[in-house]
Scaffold this motif. Sequence first.
Motif, PDB file in Angstrom:
ATOM      1  N   LEU A  25      25.960  54.754  40.053  1.00  0.00           N
ATOM      2  CA  LEU A  25      24.834  54.321  39.221  1.00  0.00           C
ATOM      3  C   LEU A  25      25.289  53.311  38.174  1.00  0.00           C
ATOM      4  O   LEU A  25      24.643  52.268  37.978  1.00  0.00           O
ATOM      5  CB  LEU A  25      24.195  55.538  38.550  1.00  0.00           C
ATOM      6  CG  LEU A  25      23.039  55.249  37.595  1.00  0.00           C
ATOM      7  CD1 LEU A  25      21.881  54.574  38.327  1.00  0.00           C
ATOM      8  CD2 LEU A  25      22.565  56.537  36.924  1.00  0.00           C
ATOM      9  N   ALA A  26      26.396  53.609  37.506  1.00  0.00           N
ATOM     10  CA  ALA A  26      26.913  52.688  36.491  1.00  0.00           C
ATOM     11  C   ALA A  26      27.298  51.349  37.110  1.00  0.00           C
ATOM     12  O   ALA A  26      27.039  50.283  36.529  1.00  0.00           O
ATOM     13  CB  ALA A  26      28.113  53.320  35.785  1.00  0.00           C
ATOM     14  N   PHE A  27      27.891  51.386  38.287  1.00  0.00           N
ATOM     15  CA  PHE A  27      28.295  50.140  38.953  1.00  0.00           C
ATOM     16  C   PHE A  27      27.075  49.303  39.328  1.00  0.00           C
ATOM     17  O   PHE A  27      27.066  48.077  39.154  1.00  0.00           O
ATOM     18  CB  PHE A  27      29.116  50.472  40.196  1.00  0.00           C
ATOM     19  CG  PHE A  27      29.588  49.257  40.951  1.00  0.00           C
ATOM     20  CD1 PHE A  27      30.694  48.548  40.514  1.00  0.00           C
ATOM     21  CD2 PHE A  27      28.918  48.828  42.091  1.00  0.00           C
ATOM     22  CE1 PHE A  27      31.131  47.415  41.210  1.00  0.00           C
ATOM     23  CE2 PHE A  27      29.348  47.706  42.787  1.00  0.00           C
ATOM     24  CZ  PHE A  27      30.455  46.996  42.341  1.00  0.00           C
ATOM     25  N   GLY A  45      18.877  57.933  38.608  1.00  0.00           N
ATOM     26  CA  GLY A  45      19.818  58.976  39.003  1.00  0.00           C
ATOM     27  C   GLY A  45      19.287  59.794  40.163  1.00  0.00           C
ATOM     28  O   GLY A  45      20.031  60.127  41.098  1.00  0.00           O
ATOM     29  N   ALA A  46      17.995  60.117  40.127  1.00  0.00           N
ATOM     30  CA  ALA A  46      17.393  60.863  41.233  1.00  0.00           C
ATOM     31  C   ALA A  46      17.456  60.063  42.529  1.00  0.00           C
ATOM     32  O   ALA A  46      17.683  60.623  43.610  1.00  0.00           O
ATOM     33  CB  ALA A  46      15.948  61.213  40.894  1.00  0.00           C
ATOM     34  N   PRO A  86      17.864  66.906  49.000  1.00  0.00           N
ATOM     35  CA  PRO A  86      17.400  65.896  48.036  1.00  0.00           C
ATOM     36  C   PRO A  86      16.918  66.497  46.726  1.00  0.00           C
ATOM     37  O   PRO A  86      17.059  65.871  45.667  1.00  0.00           O
ATOM     38  CB  PRO A  86      16.250  65.208  48.788  1.00  0.00           C
ATOM     39  CG  PRO A  86      16.542  65.442  50.230  1.00  0.00           C
ATOM     40  CD  PRO A  86      17.162  66.805  50.282  1.00  0.00           C
ATOM     41  N   LEU A  87      16.360  67.709  46.776  1.00  0.00           N
ATOM     42  CA  LEU A  87      15.899  68.352  45.549  1.00  0.00           C
ATOM     43  C   LEU A  87      17.066  68.649  44.619  1.00  0.00           C
ATOM     44  O   LEU A  87      17.044  68.302  43.432  1.00  0.00           O
ATOM     45  CB  LEU A  87      15.149  69.644  45.886  1.00  0.00           C
ATOM     46  CG  LEU A  87      14.676  70.487  44.695  1.00  0.00           C
ATOM     47  CD1 LEU A  87      13.689  69.704  43.841  1.00  0.00           C
ATOM     48  CD2 LEU A  87      14.049  71.794  45.176  1.00  0.00           C
ATOM     49  N   GLY A  88      18.110  69.280  45.163  1.00  0.00           N
ATOM     50  CA  GLY A  88      19.257  69.608  44.332  1.00  0.00           C
ATOM     51  C   GLY A  88      20.045  68.382  43.919  1.00  0.00           C
ATOM     52  O   GLY A  88      20.276  68.142  42.729  1.00  0.00           O
ATOM     53  N   GLN A  89      20.457  67.585  44.903  1.00  0.00           N
ATOM     54  CA  GLN A  89      21.255  66.401  44.600  1.00  0.00           C
ATOM     55  C   GLN A  89      20.497  65.438  43.693  1.00  0.00           C
ATOM     56  O   GLN A  89      21.070  64.839  42.774  1.00  0.00           O
ATOM     57  CB  GLN A  89      21.649  65.688  45.903  1.00  0.00           C
ATOM     58  CG  GLN A  89      22.543  66.486  46.831  1.00  0.00           C
ATOM     59  CD  GLN A  89      24.003  66.436  46.417  1.00  0.00           C
ATOM     60  OE1 GLN A  89      24.342  65.927  45.361  1.00  0.00           O
ATOM     61  NE2 GLN A  89      24.878  66.977  47.255  1.00  0.00           N
ATOM     62  N   GLY A  90      19.200  65.281  43.953  1.00  0.00           N
ATOM     63  CA  GLY A  90      18.403  64.376  43.131  1.00  0.00           C
ATOM     64  C   GLY A  90      18.272  64.861  41.700  1.00  0.00           C
ATOM     65  O   GLY A  90      18.397  64.074  40.752  1.00  0.00           O
ATOM     66  N   ALA A  91      18.032  66.165  41.525  1.00  0.00           N
ATOM     67  CA  ALA A  91      17.870  66.710  40.175  1.00  0.00           C
ATOM     68  C   ALA A  91      19.168  66.621  39.386  1.00  0.00           C
ATOM     69  O   ALA A  91      19.171  66.236  38.208  1.00  0.00           O
ATOM     70  CB  ALA A  91      17.390  68.159  40.254  1.00  0.00           C
ATOM     71  N   TRP A  92      20.292  66.965  40.032  1.00  0.00           N
ATOM     72  CA  TRP A  92      21.570  66.937  39.314  1.00  0.00           C
ATOM     73  C   TRP A  92      21.936  65.515  38.903  1.00  0.00           C
ATOM     74  O   TRP A  92      22.358  65.278  37.767  1.00  0.00           O
ATOM     75  CB  TRP A  92      22.672  67.538  40.192  1.00  0.00           C
ATOM     76  CG  TRP A  92      22.365  68.924  40.663  1.00  0.00           C
ATOM     77  CD1 TRP A  92      21.641  69.872  39.986  1.00  0.00           C
ATOM     78  CD2 TRP A  92      22.726  69.522  41.909  1.00  0.00           C
ATOM     79  NE1 TRP A  92      21.536  71.012  40.743  1.00  0.00           N
ATOM     80  CE2 TRP A  92      22.191  70.836  41.922  1.00  0.00           C
ATOM     81  CE3 TRP A  92      23.452  69.088  43.014  1.00  0.00           C
ATOM     82  CZ2 TRP A  92      22.363  71.704  43.000  1.00  0.00           C
ATOM     83  CZ3 TRP A  92      23.630  69.947  44.090  1.00  0.00           C
ATOM     84  CH2 TRP A  92      23.089  71.245  44.075  1.00  0.00           C
ATOM     85  N   SER A  93      21.751  64.566  39.811  1.00  0.00           N
ATOM     86  CA  SER A  93      22.067  63.175  39.478  1.00  0.00           C
ATOM     87  C   SER A  93      21.093  62.616  38.448  1.00  0.00           C
ATOM     88  O   SER A  93      21.460  61.757  37.646  1.00  0.00           O
ATOM     89  CB  SER A  93      22.040  62.310  40.742  1.00  0.00           C
ATOM     90  OG  SER A  93      23.032  62.725  41.652  1.00  0.00           O
ATOM     91  N   ALA A  94      19.851  63.095  38.481  1.00  0.00           N
ATOM     92  CA  ALA A  94      18.874  62.647  37.489  1.00  0.00           C
ATOM     93  C   ALA A  94      19.305  63.052  36.085  1.00  0.00           C
ATOM     94  O   ALA A  94      19.208  62.264  35.137  1.00  0.00           O
ATOM     95  CB  ALA A  94      17.498  63.227  37.814  1.00  0.00           C
ATOM     96  N   VAL A  95      19.779  64.278  35.939  1.00  0.00           N
ATOM     97  CA  VAL A  95      20.224  64.753  34.623  1.00  0.00           C
ATOM     98  C   VAL A  95      21.380  63.904  34.109  1.00  0.00           C
ATOM     99  O   VAL A  95      21.358  63.400  32.973  1.00  0.00           O
ATOM    100  CB  VAL A  95      20.635  66.235  34.704  1.00  0.00           C
ATOM    101  CG1 VAL A  95      21.360  66.663  33.431  1.00  0.00           C
ATOM    102  CG2 VAL A  95      19.414  67.113  34.938  1.00  0.00           C
ATOM    103  N   GLY A  97      22.368  60.928  35.118  1.00  0.00           N
ATOM    104  CA  GLY A  97      21.950  59.544  34.918  1.00  0.00           C
ATOM    105  C   GLY A  97      21.092  59.371  33.682  1.00  0.00           C
ATOM    106  O   GLY A  97      21.202  58.365  32.969  1.00  0.00           O
ATOM    107  N   GLY A  98      20.230  60.344  33.416  1.00  0.00           N
ATOM    108  CA  GLY A  98      19.383  60.262  32.232  1.00  0.00           C
ATOM    109  C   GLY A  98      20.187  60.248  30.949  1.00  0.00           C
ATOM    110  O   GLY A  98      19.940  59.435  30.048  1.00  0.00           O
ATOM    111  N   VAL A  99      21.164  61.135  30.856  1.00  0.00           N
ATOM    112  CA  VAL A  99      21.992  61.188  29.649  1.00  0.00           C
ATOM    113  C   VAL A  99      22.846  59.926  29.530  1.00  0.00           C
ATOM    114  O   VAL A  99      23.021  59.372  28.439  1.00  0.00           O
ATOM    115  CB  VAL A  99      22.873  62.451  29.655  1.00  0.00           C
ATOM    116  CG1 VAL A  99      23.793  62.475  28.437  1.00  0.00           C
ATOM    117  CG2 VAL A  99      22.003  63.708  29.676  1.00  0.00           C
ATOM    118  N   LEU A 100      23.360  59.438  30.667  1.00  0.00           N
ATOM    119  CA  LEU A 100      24.190  58.231  30.641  1.00  0.00           C
ATOM    120  C   LEU A 100      23.406  57.031  30.110  1.00  0.00           C
ATOM    121  O   LEU A 100      23.880  56.304  29.224  1.00  0.00           O
ATOM    122  CB  LEU A 100      24.707  57.929  32.047  1.00  0.00           C
ATOM    123  CG  LEU A 100      25.554  56.660  32.187  1.00  0.00           C
ATOM    124  CD1 LEU A 100      26.884  56.810  31.459  1.00  0.00           C
ATOM    125  CD2 LEU A 100      25.788  56.322  33.659  1.00  0.00           C
TER     126      LEU A 100
END
Length: 206
Positions: A25-27, A45-46, A86-95, A97-100
Amino acid sequence: SAPHPSTGRYLTVALAEEAAKLGALAFALRRQPAVHGMRAGLVLGAAVGAGFAALESTGHALDAALWAPDPWGQLETELVRGLLAPLGQGAWSAVAGGVLLALRRPDGRFRYAPPVVAAGLGVALLHALADTARGLSPWLVVRLTGRGVETGLFAPGYPPQPSAAQQHLLTLVSALGPALVALAGLFWALSLARRNPPYPPWKNTP
């Protein structure tokens, strides 16, 4: 004693995968300094997490189709896994990514401050819990159906020569634990979204 999956291994893999997704995501946003804010990070992130889940689920399904003794029975489990991933991976990456992106500097540089590290460790822990729950499902199925625990139980990830009833039960059990952990991540992401000012609702979100 009964064999069991290595929780340490699951945690190591989860840390590596979550770090890779956050790094991706950062890249991708390195030349877009205007993209910042909690909700932008949640959405992007999601998206990264869902893409990773699709790739991972495809690999698991292909592996089951090529190498499993009973590919059709095991593909049933992988199909459910593919729907939940997608529910789990998306939610974890969303969190994460949101903070980042919430802490991104105005000049576009990313700040890997303690809240970002804490969010990354938190979602990695949820990821590891989901994998652990899935890894324990064959052992639980064997216990519930009354069969003894066999030495090679966890090597293939399925009970040795499962019956049709065991295969269906395995599908249910292997989905239940990860689904609960995924919901925890989803509620976490929703709580972060609600903290954002409501107007305008999706400012700086692509």
